[in-house]
Design a protein around this motif. Structure first.
Motif, PDB file in Angstrom:
ATOM      1  N   ILE A  40       3.524   6.116  -5.436  1.00 58.86           N
ATOM      2  CA  ILE A  40       3.396   6.422  -6.875  1.00 58.86           C
ATOM      3  C   ILE A  40       2.386   7.549  -7.076  1.00 58.86           C
ATOM      4  CG2 ILE A  40       2.682   5.504  -9.108  1.00 58.86           C
ATOM      5  CD1 ILE A  40       3.677   2.768  -8.167  1.00 58.86           C
ATOM      6  N   LEU A  41       1.265   7.486  -6.322  1.00 57.47           N
ATOM      7  CA  LEU A  41       0.256   8.549  -6.389  1.00 57.47           C
ATOM      8  C   LEU A  41       0.842   9.873  -5.913  1.00 57.47           C
ATOM      9  CD1 LEU A  41      -2.703   9.497  -6.716  1.00 57.47           C
ATOM     10  CD2 LEU A  41      -3.095   8.734  -4.362  1.00 57.47           C
ATOM     11  N   ALA A  42       1.676   9.823  -4.869  1.00 53.15           N
ATOM     12  CA  ALA A  42       2.267  11.041  -4.311  1.00 53.15           C
ATOM     13  C   ALA A  42       3.141  11.750  -5.330  1.00 53.15           C
ATOM     14  CB  ALA A  42       3.073  10.685  -3.061  1.00 53.15           C
ATOM     15  N   ILE A  43       3.865  10.970  -6.106  1.00 53.51           N
ATOM     16  CA  ILE A  43       4.728  11.571  -7.129  1.00 53.51           C
ATOM     17  C   ILE A  43       3.908  12.351  -8.147  1.00 53.51           C
ATOM     18  CG2 ILE A  43       6.318  11.048  -9.025  1.00 53.51           C
ATOM     19  CD1 ILE A  43       7.256   8.626  -7.390  1.00 53.51           C
ATOM     20  N   ASP A  44       2.696  11.852  -8.418  1.00 48.79           N
ATOM     21  CA  ASP A  44       1.859  12.491  -9.434  1.00 48.79           C
ATOM     22  C   ASP A  44       1.190  13.764  -8.926  1.00 48.79           C
ATOM     23  OD1 ASP A  44       0.428  12.535 -12.015  1.00 48.79           O
ATOM     24  OD2 ASP A  44      -1.330  12.113 -10.772  1.00 48.79           O
ATOM     25  N   VAL A  45       0.845  13.843  -7.604  1.00 56.82           N
ATOM     26  CA  VAL A  45       0.034  14.964  -7.121  1.00 56.82           C
ATOM     27  C   VAL A  45       0.782  15.936  -6.232  1.00 56.82           C
ATOM     28  CG1 VAL A  45      -2.018  13.506  -7.222  1.00 56.82           C
ATOM     29  CG2 VAL A  45      -0.784  13.721  -5.062  1.00 56.82           C
ATOM     30  N   MET A  46       2.008  15.594  -5.872  1.00 59.27           N
ATOM     31  CA  MET A  46       2.689  16.407  -4.859  1.00 59.27           C
ATOM     32  C   MET A  46       2.953  17.847  -5.303  1.00 59.27           C
ATOM     33  SD  MET A  46       6.490  14.719  -5.010  1.00 59.27           S
ATOM     34  CE  MET A  46       7.053  15.708  -3.630  1.00 59.27           C
ATOM     35  N   TYR A  47       2.929  18.104  -6.623  1.00 56.82           N
ATOM     36  CA  TYR A  47       3.199  19.464  -7.089  1.00 56.82           C
ATOM     37  C   TYR A  47       1.929  20.227  -7.477  1.00 56.82           C
ATOM     38  CZ  TYR A  47       7.957  17.675  -7.340  1.00 56.82           C
ATOM     39  OH  TYR A  47       9.156  17.118  -7.033  1.00 56.82           O
ATOM     40  N   LYS A  48       0.764  19.614  -7.260  1.00 58.66           N
ATOM     41  CA  LYS A  48      -0.471  20.240  -7.718  1.00 58.66           C
ATOM     42  C   LYS A  48      -1.113  21.134  -6.648  1.00 58.66           C
ATOM     43  CE  LYS A  48      -1.582  16.732 -11.184  1.00 58.66           C
ATOM     44  NZ  LYS A  48      -2.593  15.761 -11.659  1.00 58.66           N
ATOM     45  N   ASP A  49      -1.300  20.613  -5.468  1.00 56.80           N
ATOM     46  CA  ASP A  49      -1.989  21.391  -4.433  1.00 56.80           C
ATOM     47  C   ASP A  49      -1.398  21.013  -3.089  1.00 56.80           C
ATOM     48  OD1 ASP A  49      -3.637  22.776  -2.773  1.00 56.80           O
ATOM     49  OD2 ASP A  49      -5.510  22.025  -3.630  1.00 56.80           O
ATOM     50  N   GLN A  50      -0.381  21.734  -2.660  1.00 57.21           N
ATOM     51  CA  GLN A  50       0.325  21.391  -1.443  1.00 57.21           C
ATOM     52  C   GLN A  50      -0.562  21.501  -0.203  1.00 57.21           C
ATOM     53  OE1 GLN A  50       3.355  20.163  -1.075  1.00 57.21           O
ATOM     54  NE2 GLN A  50       3.664  20.085  -3.281  1.00 57.21           N
ATOM     55  N   SER A  51      -1.603  22.334  -0.237  1.00 55.81           N
ATOM     56  CA  SER A  51      -2.433  22.543   0.948  1.00 55.81           C
ATOM     57  C   SER A  51      -3.185  21.281   1.377  1.00 55.81           C
ATOM     58  CB  SER A  51      -3.426  23.679   0.698  1.00 55.81           C
ATOM     59  OG  SER A  51      -4.291  23.337  -0.372  1.00 55.81           O
ATOM     60  N   VAL A  52      -3.548  20.463   0.398  1.00 55.47           N
ATOM     61  CA  VAL A  52      -4.292  19.240   0.733  1.00 55.47           C
ATOM     62  C   VAL A  52      -3.489  17.980   0.391  1.00 55.47           C
ATOM     63  CG1 VAL A  52      -6.538  20.361   0.404  1.00 55.47           C
ATOM     64  CG2 VAL A  52      -5.424  19.244  -1.531  1.00 55.47           C
ATOM     65  N   PHE A  53      -2.228  18.184   0.074  1.00 55.21           N
ATOM     66  CA  PHE A  53      -1.395  17.056  -0.375  1.00 55.21           C
ATOM     67  C   PHE A  53      -1.346  15.926   0.658  1.00 55.21           C
ATOM     68  CE2 PHE A  53       2.898  15.172  -0.156  1.00 55.21           C
ATOM     69  CZ  PHE A  53       2.849  14.413  -1.303  1.00 55.21           C
ATOM     70  N   TRP A  54      -0.965  16.242   1.882  1.00 56.16           N
ATOM     71  CA  TRP A  54      -0.785  15.190   2.882  1.00 56.16           C
ATOM     72  C   TRP A  54      -2.107  14.550   3.291  1.00 56.16           C
ATOM     73  CZ3 TRP A  54       3.705  13.273   3.037  1.00 56.16           C
ATOM     74  CH2 TRP A  54       4.838  14.070   2.815  1.00 56.16           C
ATOM     75  N   TRP A  55      -3.185  15.357   3.300  1.00 59.01           N
ATOM     76  CA  TRP A  55      -4.494  14.769   3.594  1.00 59.01           C
ATOM     77  C   TRP A  55      -4.903  13.749   2.517  1.00 59.01           C
ATOM     78  CZ3 TRP A  55      -6.751  14.633   8.015  1.00 59.01           C
ATOM     79  CH2 TRP A  55      -6.584  15.669   8.946  1.00 59.01           C
ATOM     80  N   ASN A  56      -4.707  14.129   1.270  1.00 59.07           N
ATOM     81  CA  ASN A  56      -5.054  13.218   0.179  1.00 59.07           C
ATOM     82  C   ASN A  56      -4.235  11.928   0.238  1.00 59.07           C
ATOM     83  OD1 ASN A  56      -7.117  14.576  -1.174  1.00 59.07           O
ATOM     84  ND2 ASN A  56      -5.660  15.949  -2.183  1.00 59.07           N
ATOM     85  N   ILE A  57      -2.940  12.074   0.549  1.00 59.39           N
ATOM     86  CA  ILE A  57      -2.079  10.888   0.633  1.00 59.39           C
ATOM     87  C   ILE A  57      -2.526   9.977   1.770  1.00 59.39           C
ATOM     88  CG2 ILE A  57       0.270  10.094   1.159  1.00 59.39           C
ATOM     89  CD1 ILE A  57      -0.132  11.123  -1.668  1.00 59.39           C
ATOM     90  N   LEU A  58      -2.827  10.594   2.928  1.00 61.05           N
ATOM     91  CA  LEU A  58      -3.268   9.804   4.083  1.00 61.05           C
ATOM     92  C   LEU A  58      -4.576   9.086   3.800  1.00 61.05           C
ATOM     93  CD1 LEU A  58      -2.985   8.930   7.028  1.00 61.05           C
ATOM     94  CD2 LEU A  58      -4.145  11.064   7.681  1.00 61.05           C
ATOM     95  N   VAL A  59      -5.539   9.804   3.242  1.00 60.33           N
ATOM     96  CA  VAL A  59      -6.835   9.201   2.941  1.00 60.33           C
ATOM     97  C   VAL A  59      -6.705   8.108   1.886  1.00 60.33           C
ATOM     98  CG1 VAL A  59      -9.126   9.639   1.956  1.00 60.33           C
ATOM     99  CG2 VAL A  59      -8.147  11.236   3.618  1.00 60.33           C
ATOM    100  N   ALA A  60      -5.893   8.358   0.867  1.00 59.23           N
ATOM    101  CA  ALA A  60      -5.681   7.352  -0.183  1.00 59.23           C
ATOM    102  C   ALA A  60      -5.048   6.089   0.393  1.00 59.23           C
ATOM    103  CB  ALA A  60      -4.798   7.938  -1.283  1.00 59.23           C
ATOM    104  N   SER A  69       0.832  -1.208   0.000  1.00 61.82           N
ATOM    105  CA  SER A  69       0.000   0.000   0.000  1.00 61.82           C
ATOM    106  C   SER A  69       0.864   1.255   0.000  1.00 61.82           C
ATOM    107  CB  SER A  69      -0.924  -0.002   1.218  1.00 61.82           C
ATOM    108  OG  SER A  69      -1.788  -1.124   1.205  1.00 61.82           O
ATOM    109  N   ILE A  70       1.927   1.246   0.780  1.00 61.17           N
ATOM    110  CA  ILE A  70       2.837   2.390   0.809  1.00 61.17           C
ATOM    111  C   ILE A  70       3.460   2.620  -0.559  1.00 61.17           C
ATOM    112  CG2 ILE A  70       5.010   3.237   1.776  1.00 61.17           C
ATOM    113  CD1 ILE A  70       4.259   1.834   4.386  1.00 61.17           C
ATOM    114  N   CYS A  71       3.820   1.535  -1.229  1.00 59.89           N
ATOM    115  CA  CYS A  71       4.411   1.661  -2.577  1.00 59.89           C
ATOM    116  C   CYS A  71       3.413   2.253  -3.562  1.00 59.89           C
ATOM    117  CB  CYS A  71       4.881   0.294  -3.068  1.00 59.89           C
ATOM    118  SG  CYS A  71       6.270  -0.395  -2.141  1.00 59.89           S
ATOM    119  N   ILE A  72       2.167   1.773  -3.517  1.00 56.22           N
ATOM    120  CA  ILE A  72       1.149   2.290  -4.439  1.00 56.22           C
ATOM    121  C   ILE A  72       0.867   3.765  -4.179  1.00 56.22           C
ATOM    122  CG2 ILE A  72      -1.287   2.118  -5.088  1.00 56.22           C
ATOM    123  CD1 ILE A  72       0.377  -0.082  -6.280  1.00 56.22           C
ATOM    124  N   VAL A  73       0.709   4.116  -2.914  1.00 55.67           N
ATOM    125  CA  VAL A  73       0.419   5.511  -2.566  1.00 55.67           C
ATOM    126  C   VAL A  73       1.608   6.407  -2.881  1.00 55.67           C
ATOM    127  CG1 VAL A  73      -0.152   7.070  -0.667  1.00 55.67           C
ATOM    128  CG2 VAL A  73      -1.289   4.853  -0.849  1.00 55.67           C
TER     129      VAL A  73
END
Length: 347
Positions: free
Chosen positions: A29-49, A23-27
């Protein structure tokens, strides 16, 4: 014939640990894709995902264990449906949580506000994709485990068969057995040459069968009964009326199977662990009943015995049978009689 695993252990803790890393590996990969889009909700999205994906895996693991599924790809339809519905429910819960926390992505918010149908379609597509990924992961982790277990069981069976055969050969070709057999033969030659010839033929057949092996570790019921009868005939000649035996087995099961050397050791145990005289003979019965071969003898324990009394032979026989069938060896000690039931194997 289907082979049953008598001890199905699902290593849930180990699978959860491996799934956590996955799960950490999959997430990641997702983090690499979204980490530069919206930093304000980045960590929340990663945690929820992460919680969503890991939760789906854990729920599916528990679901498959509950229904005793070993291969997720070949699982029953109702298990697949429950798996998808659980994934759908977790995805819906995830969207509700992100909406309440105000961390829903812009794309999700736009679809949710524009069309209910579009939102439901997004939910179903997301659930289908996640469920597919999870099923592949479960197939990998569970199939790998049970394949290793099967290899271990086969290796264990091979060792048990080899040990059983070697033990049987040692018992049957050991010096005192041959000495007693040859002594009996010598006496018969002087007294009754015809009987001596019959005894010699039985001894020859018995020894030949003792060295016979098979690739699958099985012999026909007929072969096992013949080996058993040859052995009993020799003992009958040696001990005369101190031993009596009967064999009643239907011809309909003679071509079915038993593990090699499964009946003769039971007869041998009866001779080893009991005393018998003409006044109090040992009576041995071998019969067929409802798919089982029963070896029964009356009990008159030896007062002193140097033989192995730890049921090693019976435990060995149980382990060998357990590879082919569940609950295939039953032992009944009635005090005055002793019975061992062995299940006939139908291929």
């Amino acid at each position: 014939m289907s082979f049953n695993c008598n001890k199905t252990n699902y290593p849930l803790k180990d699978w959860i640990k491996r799934s956590l890393v996955f799960s950490i590996c999959i997430v990641s990969i997702l983090a690499i894709d979204v980490m530069y889009k919206d930093q304000s909700v980045f960590w929340w999205n990663i945690l929820v995902a992460f919680l969503c994906f890991f939760g789906i895996i854990v729920f599916n693991l528990v679901l498959h264990i509950q229904f005793k599924v070993k291969d997720p790809i070949k699982s029953p339809v109702y298990v697949k449906v429950l798996s998808f519905l659980s994934t759908l429910g977790i995805c819906a819960l995830t969207i509700c949580v992100t909406s309440r926390l105000g961390v829903m992505t812009i794309e999700e918010r736009r679809i949710l506000d524009s069309s209910t149908f579009g939102f439901l379609l997004l939910l179903f597509v997301r659930a289908a994709i996640l469920n597919f990924i999870v099923q592949l992961w479960l197939y990998f982790v569970m199939n790998d485990y049970f394949r290793n277990q099967l290899e271990l069981e086969r290796s264990k069976l091979d060792k048990l068969n080899e040990r059983a055969i070697n033990q049987m050969l040692r018992q049957q070709v050991q010096p005192h057995f041959l000495f007693n057999a040859l002594s009996s033969l010598k006496s018969l030659i002087k007294k009754d040459s015809t009987m001596a010839e019959s005894y010699l033929l039985q001894l020859s057949d018995y020894l030949r069968a003792s060295f016979t092996t098979s690739e699958d570790g099985l012999a026909t019921v007929k072969q096992e009964l013949q080996l058993c009868e040859d052995y009993l005939n020799m003992q009958k000649i040696r001990f005369n009326d101190a031993i009596s035996y009967t064999i009643h087995v239907s011809e309909s099961v003679l071509q079915d199977n038993l593990p090699i050397f499964s009946l003769q050791p039971l007869v041998d145990n009866a001779l080893k662990h009991n005393q018998y005289t003409v006044e109090h003979p040992l009576r041995i019965e071998v019969l067929h009943q409802d798919g089982w071969i029963i070896v029964r003898n009356n009990v008159c324990p030896r007062k002193t015995s140097h033989e192995d009394n730890n049921n090693y032979g019976l435990n060995n026989l149980k382990e060998r049978f357990s590879y082919y069938l569940k609950e295939s060896v039953l032992i009944h000690d009635h005090g005055t009689s002793f019975e061992v039931h062995v299940k006939i194997i139908k291929l």
